[in-house]
Design a protein around this motif. Structure first.
Motif, PDB file in Angstrom:
ATOM      1  N   TRP A  54       0.818  -1.205   0.000  1.00  0.00           N
ATOM      2  CA  TRP A  54       0.000   0.000   0.000  1.00  0.00           C
ATOM      3  C   TRP A  54       0.857   1.262   0.000  1.00  0.00           C
ATOM      4  CZ3 TRP A  54      -3.972   2.147  -1.558  1.00  0.00           C
ATOM      5  CH2 TRP A  54      -4.580   3.217  -0.920  1.00  0.00           C
ATOM      6  N   GLN A  78       1.991   7.422  -6.260  1.00  0.00           N
ATOM      7  CA  GLN A  78       0.980   8.400  -6.650  1.00  0.00           C
ATOM      8  C   GLN A  78       1.405   9.810  -6.248  1.00  0.00           C
ATOM      9  OE1 GLN A  78      -0.802   6.550  -8.870  1.00  0.00           O
ATOM     10  NE2 GLN A  78      -2.590   7.658  -8.136  1.00  0.00           N
ATOM     11  N   SER A 117      -8.318   6.318  -8.922  1.00  0.00           N
ATOM     12  CA  SER A 117      -7.023   6.506  -9.567  1.00  0.00           C
ATOM     13  C   SER A 117      -6.786   5.512 -10.692  1.00  0.00           C
ATOM     14  CB  SER A 117      -5.877   6.377  -8.560  1.00  0.00           C
ATOM     15  OG  SER A 117      -6.123   7.166  -7.444  1.00  0.00           O
ATOM     16  N   VAL A 134      -5.044  18.132  -9.460  1.00  0.00           N
ATOM     17  CA  VAL A 134      -3.972  17.135  -9.528  1.00  0.00           C
ATOM     18  C   VAL A 134      -4.059  16.190  -8.332  1.00  0.00           C
ATOM     19  CG1 VAL A 134      -1.476  16.803  -9.441  1.00  0.00           C
ATOM     20  CG2 VAL A 134      -2.424  18.594 -10.874  1.00  0.00           C
ATOM     21  N   LEU A 135      -4.268  16.758  -7.143  1.00  0.00           N
ATOM     22  CA  LEU A 135      -4.374  15.929  -5.941  1.00  0.00           C
ATOM     23  C   LEU A 135      -5.530  14.953  -6.066  1.00  0.00           C
ATOM     24  CD1 LEU A 135      -3.828  18.143  -2.774  1.00  0.00           C
ATOM     25  CD2 LEU A 135      -2.336  16.440  -3.778  1.00  0.00           C
ATOM     26  N   PHE A 152      -6.817  13.618  -8.640  1.00  0.00           N
ATOM     27  CA  PHE A 152      -6.616  12.501  -9.552  1.00  0.00           C
ATOM     28  C   PHE A 152      -5.510  11.555  -9.127  1.00  0.00           C
ATOM     29  CE2 PHE A 152      -9.198  15.122 -12.388  1.00  0.00           C
ATOM     30  CZ  PHE A 152     -10.131  14.147 -12.730  1.00  0.00           C
ATOM     31  N   VAL A 153      -4.588  12.023  -8.303  1.00  0.00           N
ATOM     32  CA  VAL A 153      -3.542  11.096  -7.884  1.00  0.00           C
ATOM     33  C   VAL A 153      -3.741  10.599  -6.452  1.00  0.00           C
ATOM     34  CG1 VAL A 153      -1.832  12.106  -9.418  1.00  0.00           C
ATOM     35  CG2 VAL A 153      -1.970  12.875  -7.063  1.00  0.00           C
ATOM     36  N   ALA A 154      -4.681  11.209  -5.730  1.00  0.00           N
ATOM     37  CA  ALA A 154      -4.821  10.829  -4.329  1.00  0.00           C
ATOM     38  C   ALA A 154      -5.272   9.384  -4.203  1.00  0.00           C
ATOM     39  CB  ALA A 154      -5.822  11.743  -3.632  1.00  0.00           C
ATOM     40  N   VAL A 155      -4.727   8.695  -3.235  1.00  0.00           N
ATOM     41  CA  VAL A 155      -5.175   7.339  -2.944  1.00  0.00           C
ATOM     42  C   VAL A 155      -5.817   7.359  -1.562  1.00  0.00           C
ATOM     43  CG1 VAL A 155      -3.719   5.912  -4.389  1.00  0.00           C
ATOM     44  CG2 VAL A 155      -2.803   6.910  -2.328  1.00  0.00           C
ATOM     45  N   GLY A 156      -6.749   6.458  -1.372  1.00  0.00           N
ATOM     46  CA  GLY A 156      -7.392   6.378  -0.073  1.00  0.00           C
ATOM     47  C   GLY A 156      -8.356   7.540   0.110  1.00  0.00           C
ATOM     48  N   VAL A 209      -8.002  10.389   1.408  1.00  0.00           N
ATOM     49  CA  VAL A 209      -7.528  11.767   1.359  1.00  0.00           C
ATOM     50  C   VAL A 209      -8.048  12.470   0.108  1.00  0.00           C
ATOM     51  CG1 VAL A 209      -5.515  11.763   2.806  1.00  0.00           C
ATOM     52  CG2 VAL A 209      -5.389  10.785   0.549  1.00  0.00           C
ATOM     53  N   PHE A 224     -10.209  15.341   0.703  1.00  0.00           N
ATOM     54  CA  PHE A 224      -9.532  16.592   1.022  1.00  0.00           C
ATOM     55  C   PHE A 224      -9.344  17.424  -0.247  1.00  0.00           C
ATOM     56  CE2 PHE A 224      -5.514  18.932   1.525  1.00  0.00           C
ATOM     57  CZ  PHE A 224      -5.825  19.687   2.629  1.00  0.00           C
TER      58      PHE A 224
END
Lengths: 338, 598
Positions: free
Chosen positions: A137, A144, B96, B456-457, B459-463, B465, B468
């Motif tokens: 993970w 990312q 993502s 940008v955040l 599209f790349v954020a995982v989980g 967040v 946010f």
């Protein structure tokens, strides 16, 4: 004046009566910034890396809230009672809140440990939260984040270059951004704050704040230097410096206003909730907003002035200004009555 | 107040803001009346309590990357499984372009958990017994001594000797009308053993032989209108399968055998099984040597499309690995929401107090603008919750709180510009206009940075967040709307009031505090006739700067001097003053009366 007045302070900065040498002493600021960057790069090496959260290590995590007795041993026993070979890390992360981290547990073990913790701390099932993170993970999150970082920096640099019609402003802004990133990371490494996905998102948000701040100041610089080729009052560097001084009150006010809500989250998050999304996010933002404001005035603006100072046009204009000043100085001796 | 240009324009703009608000409120109101919209935001699991799993799909037996299309199929598979297992209100989405997020209320039992992770198993099995329209369940089980007993070891996949008494009893007790029977199997039946399975569409009940062709042997599947020998349309939907080489060979052998059994015998059929449930059990009308069978029947366009999709899953046995799993109890979620809101209120109060301290009554404009921005954001979140199923997470709440500061930033940029204009000696009305013209550019450019970062955040954020980034972007847009449609028109209107126009000392725009005494004071009223006075005297009134008043000047004065210099008639004796940075700032005695006329 007996009492410090922001309005007065602003007036003096605006008129140039009071002026801080952001551009004039740029070498000093650059040396300080360079040293900060260097130290920030060395800290993780010396300390052996960052304090990575469970998301990067993988494992199982339990949070027990409303605990009466914050006894670490009780949590350890609850885990080892179910999985004898486990090495649990039990921490009291906030008042009445315990966090128990172990290596990866199976589903059955998770449920058993959960029950054991409920018994050990005398809480109800409602108070126990569990969290499991697979070993890959953290890699996902990091990858990312790096993609986001690159995409954002490239787009932001292009956007700034187009808006300001000069790549030199982009370069100066990116230099400041670099300082923000590295020093924020350095502070994280130094203080042993846990690096979690939330903290990383906080970091990326800092970049946006830092550039936001830089754009506002650069806009003023552009405005002040718009008729630079015809003006003989100030050299380019002086003009940039005046712009920074003139926006100083704004810089202070915006960063205070930006930091206040973040501080509120930080306070609530850290004091009452313990580790988690709120604390990690706000901690990164808190550090980053302050550094972001500082780098705008101490790194970005002086860097921009320096990048342009050697342009032939700017040098020519500077000569004219200095020439005019020397003439005035002579004229003054005779013309101005004591 | 006499109607004037900026005044009526400002009122028109405020009306537009009202229209925006009314439309949003009407939309949400209508949604709550006639649909399932709610006046409160939907909450994500970390605030509501529940389990969130982030799953990484994995193609079995291959290391190739998963395409967005395959990911969508994966989501569809999980959705069917979760819905089938009776978990209400599950949220399944992709993120993502590589992960699947499953959010479930409560804590899932181990079966549900395994079900979610398991890979979709598609297989082709021959039918041994049974058929469409079977009785739901045998009222009276066949007596034990009448159960079929295998006479020998089964030799082929279609051999009835596979049917043991136990299997027959299982077959008889299976009720294909009950929802449980149609749940996807947690443990897939062994490939080399027979099994009992149901066909949901017809409630058919079957005993199936061992697996003969695997789903992975399917190259592709699609659907269309059947064409007859002469190429004419038969007006009938069919599903086409395309096997790979191995599948072609196996399928030829299967159809050869089944076709030989003859029509009417159940054993002429084969069943396509996905996750232990039959998706189709066609009879064999011909030997298919080319690996391109066509399934015909009473398909509608939808059912043909659905079957083709399912067959494609078969070609892609995706399993899921849990990347991260979070279980939040409902009380903890409520606690987090409460504390998040307290943090927000504290943040708001701190910003309000600081604004009032810095900008006096103008701080009220900031607070009002924040309230308007908050209202817009709230409506937007509720509407998005309704239409897009957007759920507010703790990270989203954090984004909203952080946005308080970022929203107030743009007002500060504007107010400081107005002050700058006042310092240049303008009257308030024109300072508001000129300040806006300059601040507008700055606000737009700097907000573009915020928006860019948010996008940008996002599209790349995982989980979680991601929430946010979402609220950060949403509030940046709300901020722009508020600055343009509320703050600026409000400033225009306020500039025409006595309180602000005359620069009351609590207005935050008190010219004497800003180091100037304007000659012209808004709303068309000239308070003081422009008096020809040396700047020194004007400065002299500014007690704070009295000592240095002689050497001080305003930007306006310097600008005028610059203009004159540029025009080649700079005759005034300049008196340079050296500051830390060698800046010459002084100019003397000129331009004391340019205020609004520049």
């Amino acid at each position: 004046m007996s009492r410090f007045s922001f309005a007065e302070f602003g007036n003096e900065l605006y008129s140039g009566k009071r002026s801080y040498p952001f551009v004039g002493k740029r070498k000093l600021w650059f040396i300080i910034a360079g040293a900060a960057v260097l130290i920030s790069l060395l800290i993780p090496v010396i300390k052996g890396g960052f304090n990575l959260g469970i998301d990067f290590r993988g494992g199982s995590e339990f949070t027990v809230s409303n605990v009466q007795d914050t006894n670490v041993a009780a949590g350890e026993e609850a885990v080892t009672g179910v999985v004898p070979e486990a090495i649990p890390r039990v921490t009291n992360i906030a008042p009445e809140t315990m966090r128990i981290q172990t290596e990866r547990l199976s589903d059955d073990q998770t449920l058993e440990v959960r029950d054991a913790l409920i018994g050990a701390y005398g809480v109800t099932g409602e108070d126990v939260t569990s969290n499991f993170v697979g070993p890959t993970w953290g890699e996902d999150v990091s990858r990312q984040a790096i993609i986001g970082l690159i995409v954002f920096v490239v787009l932001a640099a292009a956007l700034m270059a187009i808006y300001f019609r000069t790549w030199k402003m982009s370069v100066a802004a990116m230099a400041a951004l670099f300082v923000v990133m590295v020093t924020s990371a350095g502070i994280y490494a130094l203080s042993d704050f846990e690096v979690t996905p939330s903290a990383i998102i906080g970091f990326l948000t800092i970049l946006s704040y830092s550039l936001y701040d830089t754009v506002v100041v650069f806009d003023k610089i552009r405005e002040n230097t718009a008729d630079q080729d015809v003006s003989v009052k100030r050299t380019f560097g002086e003009q940039v410096n005046l712009a920074v001084n003139q926006t100083l009150v704004r810089s202070i006010n915006t960063s205070v206003v930006a930091v206040l809500p973040v501080a509120a989250i930080l306070f609530i998050g850290a004091m009452l909730l313990g580790a988690g999304t709120l604390r990690d996010l706000s901690l990164a933002l808190f550090v980053g907003i302050i550094i972001g404001t500082l780098t705008t005035v101490f790194v970005a603006a002086p860097m921009y002035a320096m990048l342009r100072m050697n342009e032939p046009e700017i040098r020519k204009q500077e000569k004219k200004v200095l020439h005019r000043r020397s003439l005035e100085a002579k004229g003054e001796e005779s013309a101005v009555p004591a | 107040m006499a109607p004037s240009g900026p005044g009526s324009a400002a009122k028109r703009t405020l009306v537009w803001l009202g229209v925006v608000f009314a439309l949003l409120a009407l939309l949400l109101g209508g949604g709550s009346l006639w649909s399932n919209a709610s006046w409160t935001p939907k909450l994500a699991l970390d605030l509501e309590g529940g389990t969130q799993m982030i799953l990484a799909p994995q193609v079995q037996g291959g290391s190739e990357e998963i395409t967005p299309e395959q990911l969508d199929q994966a989501v569809e598979i999980i959705r069917q499984r979760v819905d089938g297992s009776g978990v209400a209100e599950a949220e399944i989405s992709t993120q993502s372009g590589q992960n699947v997020i499953v959010a479930l209320p409560g804590i899932p039992d181990p079966e549900t958990r395994e079900l979610i992770q398991a890979s979709a198993q598609m297989e082709f099995r021959p039918v041994l017994f049974g058929g469409a329209g079977q009785a739901p369940a045998a009222e009276t089980p066949t007596p034990e001594d009448q159960l079929p007993t295998p006479s020998a070891e089964p030799t082929g996949a279609s051999d009835p000797n596979w049917i043991t008494p136990e299997l027959m009893q299982e077959f008889e007790s299976t009720d294909c009308t009950s929802p449980e029977a149609l749940e996807p199997a947690v443990e897939p039946a062994p490939a080399d053993q027979p099994m009992v399975a149901c066909e949901p569409n017809t409630m058919g009940k079957y005993i199936l032989g061992p697996v003969e062709v695997k789903g992975t042997d399917i190259e592709s599947a699609d659907f269309g209108i059947a064409t007859g020998q002469g190429g004419q349309s038969l007006n009938q939907w069919v599903v086409n399968i395309d096997f790979n080489d191995e599948g072609t060979e196996k399928f030829r052998a299967v159809t050869e055998r089944l076709f030989a059994i003859g029509q009417g015998d159940p054993r002429n059929q084969f069943a396509i099984v996905l996750d232990g449930v039959i998706v189709s059990a066609p009879t064999t009308n011909a030997v298919i040597p080319d690996g391109r069978p066509q399934i015909s029947g009473s398909f509608t366009e939808e059912s043909a499309a659905a079957l083709a999709e399912q067959l494609k899953y078969g070609a892609l046995p995706i399993s899921f690995e849990i990347q991260s799993e979070q279980q939040i109890s409902a009380t903890l979620g409520a606690d987090q929401l409460r504390l998040g809101m307290i943090a927000g209120i504290i943040g708001l109060v701190l910003v309000a107090v600081y604004s009032l301290f810095q900008y006096r009554m103008l701080g009220l404009v900031t607070i009002a603008s924040l309230v308007v921005a908050g209202g817009l954001t709230y409506l937007a979140i509720c509407i998005l919750g309704w239409t897009e199923n957007y759920r507010l997470s703790l990270a989203g709440v954090a984004g909203l709180i952080v946005a308080i500061g970022q929203t107030a930033d743009s007002f500060i940029v504007y107010f400081e510009r107005i002050r700058d204009e006042l310092r240049d000696g303008r009257g308030l009305v024109s300072a508001v206009e000129n300040g806006w013209r300059r601040a507008k550019r700055t606000v737009l450019a700097s907000k573009a940075m915020n928006l860019l970062a948010a996008v940008v955040l996002y599209f790349v954020a995982v989980g979680n967040v991601r929430g946010f980034a979402f609220t950060l972007g949403l509030t940046a847009i709300a901020d722009l709307i508020v600055v343009f449609l509320f703050t600026h028109p409000m400033m225009r209107l306020l500039a025409m009031t006595r309180f602000f126009g005359e620069g009351h000392r609590w207005s935050g725009l008190d010219p004497s505090r800003l180091g100037v005494l304007p000659l012209y004071r808004g709303a068309g009223r000239v308070r003081h006739k422009p008096v020809e006075k040396p700047a020194v005297e004007l400065r002299g009134r500014n007690k704070a700067a009295a000592g240095e008043a002689e050497r001080r000047t305003t930007i306006a004065e310097r600008r005028l001097a610059e203009q004159q210099k540029a025009a080649g008639r700079d005759k005034d004796a300049q008196q340079p003053e050296t500051t830390n940075d060698h800046e010459a700032v002084a100019a003397r005695g000129r331009g004391s009366q340019e205020g609004d006329n520049r």
